[in-house]
Scaffold this motif. Structure first.
Motif, PDB file in Angstrom:
ATOM      1  N   HIS A  60      -7.433  -2.219   3.866  1.00  0.00           N
ATOM      2  CA  HIS A  60      -7.874  -1.013   3.165  1.00  0.00           C
ATOM      3  C   HIS A  60      -7.529  -1.083   1.679  1.00  0.00           C
ATOM      4  CE1 HIS A  60      -8.730   3.188   2.289  1.00  0.00           C
ATOM      5  NE2 HIS A  60      -7.608   3.164   1.603  1.00  0.00           N
ATOM      6  N   PHE A  61      -6.335  -1.541   1.373  1.00  0.00           N
ATOM      7  CA  PHE A  61      -5.919  -1.627  -0.023  1.00  0.00           C
ATOM      8  C   PHE A  61      -6.807  -2.583  -0.805  1.00  0.00           C
ATOM      9  CE2 PHE A  61      -3.359  -3.077  -3.605  1.00  0.00           C
ATOM     10  CZ  PHE A  61      -2.931  -1.871  -4.128  1.00  0.00           C
ATOM     11  N   LEU A  62      -7.137  -3.714  -0.209  1.00  0.00           N
ATOM     12  CA  LEU A  62      -7.988  -4.676  -0.899  1.00  0.00           C
ATOM     13  C   LEU A  62      -9.394  -4.120  -1.117  1.00  0.00           C
ATOM     14  CD1 LEU A  62      -6.842  -7.979   0.846  1.00  0.00           C
ATOM     15  CD2 LEU A  62      -6.322  -7.207  -1.484  1.00  0.00           C
ATOM     16  N   ALA A  63      -9.874  -3.313  -0.171  1.00  0.00           N
ATOM     17  CA  ALA A  63     -11.219  -2.751  -0.295  1.00  0.00           C
ATOM     18  C   ALA A  63     -11.256  -1.493  -1.156  1.00  0.00           C
ATOM     19  CB  ALA A  63     -11.775  -2.435   1.100  1.00  0.00           C
ATOM     20  N   HIS A  64     -10.261  -0.627  -1.018  1.00  0.00           N
ATOM     21  CA  HIS A  64     -10.304   0.680  -1.683  1.00  0.00           C
ATOM     22  C   HIS A  64      -9.071   1.012  -2.517  1.00  0.00           C
ATOM     23  CE1 HIS A  64     -13.787   1.405   0.796  1.00  0.00           C
ATOM     24  NE2 HIS A  64     -13.082   1.138   1.878  1.00  0.00           N
ATOM     25  N   GLY A  65      -7.912   0.588  -2.057  1.00  0.00           N
ATOM     26  CA  GLY A  65      -6.666   0.937  -2.737  1.00  0.00           C
ATOM     27  C   GLY A  65      -6.587   0.409  -4.150  1.00  0.00           C
ATOM     28  N   ARG A  66      -7.169  -0.752  -4.392  1.00  0.00           N
ATOM     29  CA  ARG A  66      -7.188  -1.290  -5.758  1.00  0.00           C
ATOM     30  C   ARG A  66      -7.913  -0.344  -6.705  1.00  0.00           C
ATOM     31  NH1 ARG A  66      -8.191  -7.758  -5.803  1.00  0.00           N
ATOM     32  NH2 ARG A  66      -6.801  -8.311  -4.119  1.00  0.00           N
ATOM     33  N   TRP A  67      -8.972   0.292  -6.193  1.00  0.00           N
ATOM     34  CA  TRP A  67      -9.687   1.286  -7.012  1.00  0.00           C
ATOM     35  C   TRP A  67      -8.768   2.469  -7.301  1.00  0.00           C
ATOM     36  CZ3 TRP A  67     -13.904  -0.052  -9.462  1.00  0.00           C
ATOM     37  CH2 TRP A  67     -14.690  -1.062  -8.946  1.00  0.00           C
TER      38      TRP A  67
ATOM     39  N   PHE B  10      -3.470  -3.583 -13.897  1.00  0.00           N
ATOM     40  CA  PHE B  10      -4.678  -4.398 -13.977  1.00  0.00           C
ATOM     41  C   PHE B  10      -4.439  -5.793 -13.403  1.00  0.00           C
ATOM     42  CE2 PHE B  10      -6.204  -1.279 -17.202  1.00  0.00           C
ATOM     43  CZ  PHE B  10      -7.356  -0.913 -16.512  1.00  0.00           C
ATOM     44  N   THR B  11      -3.224  -6.310 -13.539  1.00  0.00           N
ATOM     45  CA  THR B  11      -2.889  -7.591 -12.911  1.00  0.00           C
ATOM     46  C   THR B  11      -2.971  -7.457 -11.399  1.00  0.00           C
ATOM     47  OG1 THR B  11      -1.440  -8.161 -14.756  1.00  0.00           O
ATOM     48  CG2 THR B  11      -1.122  -9.390 -12.698  1.00  0.00           C
ATOM     49  N   LEU B  12      -2.451  -6.355 -10.865  1.00  0.00           N
ATOM     50  CA  LEU B  12      -2.498  -6.130  -9.418  1.00  0.00           C
ATOM     51  C   LEU B  12      -3.935  -6.028  -8.928  1.00  0.00           C
ATOM     52  CD1 LEU B  12      -0.747  -5.255  -6.815  1.00  0.00           C
ATOM     53  CD2 LEU B  12      -1.649  -3.021  -7.364  1.00  0.00           C
ATOM     54  N   ILE B  13      -4.762  -5.316  -9.663  1.00  0.00           N
ATOM     55  CA  ILE B  13      -6.156  -5.118  -9.250  1.00  0.00           C
ATOM     56  C   ILE B  13      -6.866  -6.461  -9.112  1.00  0.00           C
ATOM     57  CG2 ILE B  13      -8.394  -4.192 -10.007  1.00  0.00           C
ATOM     58  CD1 ILE B  13      -6.680  -1.887 -11.321  1.00  0.00           C
TER      59      ILE B  13
ATOM     60  N   ALA C  37      -6.985   8.619  -7.354  1.00  0.00           N
ATOM     61  CA  ALA C  37      -6.022   7.583  -6.965  1.00  0.00           C
ATOM     62  C   ALA C  37      -5.467   7.854  -5.573  1.00  0.00           C
ATOM     63  CB  ALA C  37      -4.891   7.502  -7.992  1.00  0.00           C
ATOM     64  N   SER C  38      -5.068   9.094  -5.325  1.00  0.00           N
ATOM     65  CA  SER C  38      -4.482   9.420  -4.019  1.00  0.00           C
ATOM     66  C   SER C  38      -5.511   9.327  -2.900  1.00  0.00           C
ATOM     67  CB  SER C  38      -3.860  10.821  -4.049  1.00  0.00           C
ATOM     68  OG  SER C  38      -4.851  11.812  -4.169  1.00  0.00           O
ATOM     69  N   ALA C  39      -6.769   9.630  -3.194  1.00  0.00           N
ATOM     70  CA  ALA C  39      -7.804   9.584  -2.167  1.00  0.00           C
ATOM     71  C   ALA C  39      -8.175   8.150  -1.793  1.00  0.00           C
ATOM     72  CB  ALA C  39      -9.045  10.333  -2.640  1.00  0.00           C
ATOM     73  N   LEU C  40      -7.947   7.210  -2.689  1.00  0.00           N
ATOM     74  CA  LEU C  40      -8.352   5.830  -2.436  1.00  0.00           C
ATOM     75  C   LEU C  40      -7.223   4.935  -1.940  1.00  0.00           C
ATOM     76  CD1 LEU C  40     -10.664   5.413  -5.526  1.00  0.00           C
ATOM     77  CD2 LEU C  40     -11.372   5.377  -3.130  1.00  0.00           C
ATOM     78  N   ILE C  41      -5.993   5.234  -2.310  1.00  0.00           N
ATOM     79  CA  ILE C  41      -4.891   4.333  -1.953  1.00  0.00           C
ATOM     80  C   ILE C  41      -4.645   4.317  -0.442  1.00  0.00           C
ATOM     81  CG2 ILE C  41      -2.384   3.987  -2.155  1.00  0.00           C
ATOM     82  CD1 ILE C  41      -2.668   4.660  -5.135  1.00  0.00           C
ATOM     83  N   LEU C  42      -4.679   5.486   0.186  1.00  0.00           N
ATOM     84  CA  LEU C  42      -4.501   5.550   1.637  1.00  0.00           C
ATOM     85  C   LEU C  42      -5.813   5.958   2.301  1.00  0.00           C
ATOM     86  CD1 LEU C  42      -1.048   7.361   2.027  1.00  0.00           C
ATOM     87  CD2 LEU C  42      -1.530   4.920   2.269  1.00  0.00           C
ATOM     88  N   PRO C  43      -6.089   5.421   3.507  1.00  0.00           N
ATOM     89  CA  PRO C  43      -7.326   5.821   4.192  1.00  0.00           C
ATOM     90  C   PRO C  43      -7.291   7.296   4.548  1.00  0.00           C
ATOM     91  CG  PRO C  43      -5.990   4.388   5.598  1.00  0.00           C
ATOM     92  CD  PRO C  43      -5.312   4.457   4.271  1.00  0.00           C
ATOM     93  N   GLY C  44      -8.446   7.938   4.436  1.00  0.00           N
ATOM     94  CA  GLY C  44      -8.493   9.376   4.651  1.00  0.00           C
ATOM     95  C   GLY C  44      -8.980   9.801   6.015  1.00  0.00           C
ATOM     96  N   ARG C  45      -9.729   8.962   6.680  1.00  0.00           N
ATOM     97  CA  ARG C  45     -10.274   9.379   7.970  1.00  0.00           C
ATOM     98  C   ARG C  45      -9.598   8.616   9.102  1.00  0.00           C
ATOM     99  NH1 ARG C  45     -14.199   6.071   5.609  1.00  0.00           N
ATOM    100  NH2 ARG C  45     -14.805   4.341   6.939  1.00  0.00           N
TER     101      ARG C  45
ATOM    102  N   THR D 105       0.834  -1.209   0.000  1.00  0.00           N
ATOM    103  CA  THR D 105       0.000   0.000   0.000  1.00  0.00           C
ATOM    104  C   THR D 105       0.860   1.246   0.000  1.00  0.00           C
ATOM    105  OG1 THR D 105      -1.670  -1.215   1.262  1.00  0.00           O
ATOM    106  CG2 THR D 105      -1.867   1.192   1.229  1.00  0.00           C
ATOM    107  N   VAL D 106       1.866   1.280   0.855  1.00  0.00           N
ATOM    108  CA  VAL D 106       2.743   2.443   0.939  1.00  0.00           C
ATOM    109  C   VAL D 106       3.492   2.644  -0.377  1.00  0.00           C
ATOM    110  CG1 VAL D 106       4.758   3.399   2.126  1.00  0.00           C
ATOM    111  CG2 VAL D 106       2.941   2.288   3.444  1.00  0.00           C
ATOM    112  N   THR D 107       3.925   1.567  -1.002  1.00  0.00           N
ATOM    113  CA  THR D 107       4.634   1.669  -2.280  1.00  0.00           C
ATOM    114  C   THR D 107       3.746   2.306  -3.343  1.00  0.00           C
ATOM    115  OG1 THR D 107       6.009  -0.232  -1.743  1.00  0.00           O
ATOM    116  CG2 THR D 107       5.850   0.365  -4.069  1.00  0.00           C
TER     117      THR D 107
END
Length: 191
Positions: free
Chosen positions: A105-112, A157-160, A87-95, A42-44
């Motif tokens: 979080h990455f599996l739920a939102h970061g992939r988007w 797309f492979t990662l997603i 992309a930046s709003a979804l990769i890391l949690p905002g709240r 996720t950080v990467t």
């Protein structure tokens, strides 16, 4: 003010918000690190997104060479900046949360977020010809960048769709190498 100055202000506002969103989320995670289960994948991807935000901001200088501006070209560039924001709003949690697991979080939102980053890369195949004309875009010297761009999109797309952590880790490491090389060869180092 020239048309380019107006355009650059609008683009800088959106990219500035995007960078702010990513840096704020990163700092919040650092401050709350005792409640955060870290994940290097996720950080990467957050760092990769940050570098592409900087590249886009830097490339705004190049748009100053355009002989004329159209509203369609302006909308395409704003759309590109919005893709980076998404992309930046979804990769890391905002709240702020009681407990954050970055992998969950990455599996739920970061992939988007990675999806929006891949759409940003694909948008270059539309933005380039609209702004610079098909002759400049399809010039032979552009082919290596287009190939790297498509490789990056394929990896994204492979990662997603990756079912397991090992595959996500491998794709992330390969993406760092490909995107790092693409960044090195595509970013003008001076204007």
């Amino acid at each position: 003010m020239t048309a380019f100055e107006y355009v650059s202000v609008a683009l800088s506002l959106v990219v500035g918000l995007s960078v702010t969103r990513l840096l704020t989320a990163g700092l919040r995670l650092f401050v709350d690190r005792d409640r955060v289960a870290g994940d290097w994948i996720t950080v990467t991807w957050a760092v990769l997104c940050f570098f592409w935000q900087l590249q886009f901001w830097w490339a705004i200088f190049e748009f100053g060479r355009l002989p004329r501006w159209t509203f369609g070209g302006f909308l395409l560039l704003v759309g590109s900046a919005v893709l980076l924001y998404a992309a930046s709003a979804l990769i890391l949690p905002g709240r702020r949360e009681d407990r954050v697991d970055l992998e969950v979080h990455f599996l739920a939102h970061g992939r988007w977020g990675v999806l929006f980053l891949m759409i940003y890369f694909l948008s270059a195949f539309v933005v380039g010809p609209v702004l610079w004309g098909p002759g400049a875009f399809f010039a032979r010297e552009s082919w290596p960048i287009h190939g790297l761009n498509l490789t990056t999109v394929g990896l994204g797309f492979t990662l997603i769709g990756a079912p397991g952590r090992r595959l996500r880790a491998a794709v992330t490491l390969i993406s760092v190498a490909v995107q790092g090389f693409m960044y090195f060869v595509s970013v003008p180092w001076a204007y």
